[in-house]
Design a protein around this motif. Structure first.
Motif, PDB file in Angstrom:
ATOM      1  N   VAL A 142       0.860  -1.203  -0.144  1.00 56.41           N
ATOM      2  CA  VAL A 142      -0.203  -0.053  -0.048  1.00 56.41           C
ATOM      3  C   VAL A 142       0.961   1.291  -0.108  1.00 56.41           C
ATOM      4  N   ILE A 156      -5.729   2.393  -5.248  1.00 59.38           N
ATOM      5  CA  ILE A 156      -4.800   1.107  -4.574  1.00 59.38           C
ATOM      6  C   ILE A 156      -6.121   0.054  -3.944  1.00 59.38           C
ATOM      7  N   ALA A 157      -6.958   0.693  -3.331  1.00 66.27           N
ATOM      8  CA  ALA A 157      -8.301  -0.297  -2.913  1.00 66.27           C
ATOM      9  C   ALA A 157      -8.605  -1.339  -3.903  1.00 66.27           C
ATOM     10  N   VAL A 167      -6.998   0.747   3.270  1.00 66.68           N
ATOM     11  CA  VAL A 167      -5.833   1.285   2.535  1.00 66.68           C
ATOM     12  C   VAL A 167      -5.486   2.525   3.535  1.00 66.68           C
TER      13      VAL A 167
END
Length: 188
Positions: A142, A156-157, A167
């Motif tokens: 992350v 990112i999620a 995250v």
């Protein structure tokens, strides 16, 4: 090439000459730009000024700008350049102090100073990399996606198939761990 007054982005289209559209653009992106600046400077006031400067510059140059990528990409790049300018001005101010003290007039001092700064920079980079590698696996992923790939929390999620809240938790954990291991006065 995108029209220099009408900017199309992933979410919507902005008319840079329309004050309401420009306000919407600001509301849509100020926080993301602030987070980028703050992530690199760790200074709230400086980061707020950078965001203001970026949007003021965009407004002042709206009729002459030709943006060939998305407005988001343009603003992120502007934020990164603003951070670089900030650190250049800090280095310039430090250099001026040394010149005012006549320390930079001596060639031995200049050479030693440069060597010293380069070695400190390399040391800090190595120390940061070691610290990042000591993060738990998911937390490390992350952090790297956020800081090295400049991905947003939602990106990112989606990429890691986890919730945005997870995250945020990983980022908070990573940043706290890094701050604990590398004191702020060494990072700046």
């Amino acid at each position: 090439m995108i029209n220099n007054r009408i900017i199309k982005d992933k979410i919507r289209t902005y008319n840079l000459n329309d004050t309401l559209d420009f306000e919407s653009l600001y509301k849509d992106y100020w926080k993301k730009i602030y987070i980028i600046c703050y992530g690199k400077t760790a200074n709230r006031e400086v980061s707020e000024e950078m965001v203001q400067d970026i949007f003021i510059s965009l407004w002042n140059r709206r009729n002459e700008l030709i943006i060939t990528s998305s407005i988001e990409h343009y603003l992120i790049k502007s934020a990164k350049l603003k951070v670089i300018d900030y650190y250049r001005s800090l280095a310039s101010a430090k250099h001026k102090i040394l010149v005012d003290c006549d320390l930079c007039e001596h060639p031995e001092f200049n050479e030693k100073c440069l060597e010293h700064n380069e070695s400190i920079h390399k040391f800090l980079e190595q120390d940061l990399e070691i610290t990042i590698k000591n993060l738990p696996c998911q937390c490390q992923k992350v952090y790297r996606l956020s800081r090295e790939e400049q991905m947003s929390i939602s990106e990112i999620a989606e990429n890691l198939n986890i919730s945005p809240k997870t995250v945020k938790n990983h980022l908070t954990k990573a940043l706290n761990f890094i701050r604990e291991k590398i004191p702020a006065n060494f990072v700046q």
